[in-house]
Scaffold this motif. Sequence first.
Motif: not given
Length: 202
Positions: A178-184, A138-157
């Motif tokens: 920050e870049d994870f957020a861009v991808a999501l 019943d859900l159109d889900w999407t699961f986004l996995s980060p890489s092994a080190a998921f850390v504060p940084g910069e938004r590079t895009g």
Amino acid sequence: MKIALIGASGQAGSRILSELSARGHIVTAIARDPSKVASLPNVTAAHGDIDAPEALAEVLRGHDAIISSVHFSASDPDKLIGAVKASGISRYYVVGGAGSLEIAPGVLLVNTPEFPAIYKAEAQGGVEYLNRLKAENDLDWTFLSPSAAFVPGERTGTFRLGKDRLLTTEKGSSISFEDFAVALVDEIETPAHVRQRFTVGY
């Protein structure tokens, strides 16, 4: 779009909130303590608790999509997925973990000897959550996995996308919040992985 973000005050959630706001989306930022939610344009802070699924479902109603950015080890998948389904919203995005990614065919990162014991329960929770989503009709889900080190940084895009395999370079495996957020948010705006998991890394 009108988006509900569960876990809006956390490390990943706060970056996702900022990215959504910057792109002009209307966001209901849900947290146990709404006072911890950043004050941003188009953002309304709201109280929500995944241990009170009926009340949470009411907060979620009326949105175009739902994002959850919560620790798997601190949440009950029955309650969280149940609240999402009860809201009547089918588009559901989950901030996943790297532990469920493969390092070789059939070999998950969480099951390797080198995987830190301190993160094992959280990673195993992510594996179980992903498997639960795969069984949902019943859900159109999407699961986004980060890489092994998921850390504060910069938004590079600038980053790479993958599917089920851990992304690595000679420097290791990493992605900034920050870049994870861009991808999501890219995925929300232009869906390419409906009912799929994908991953992001440098």
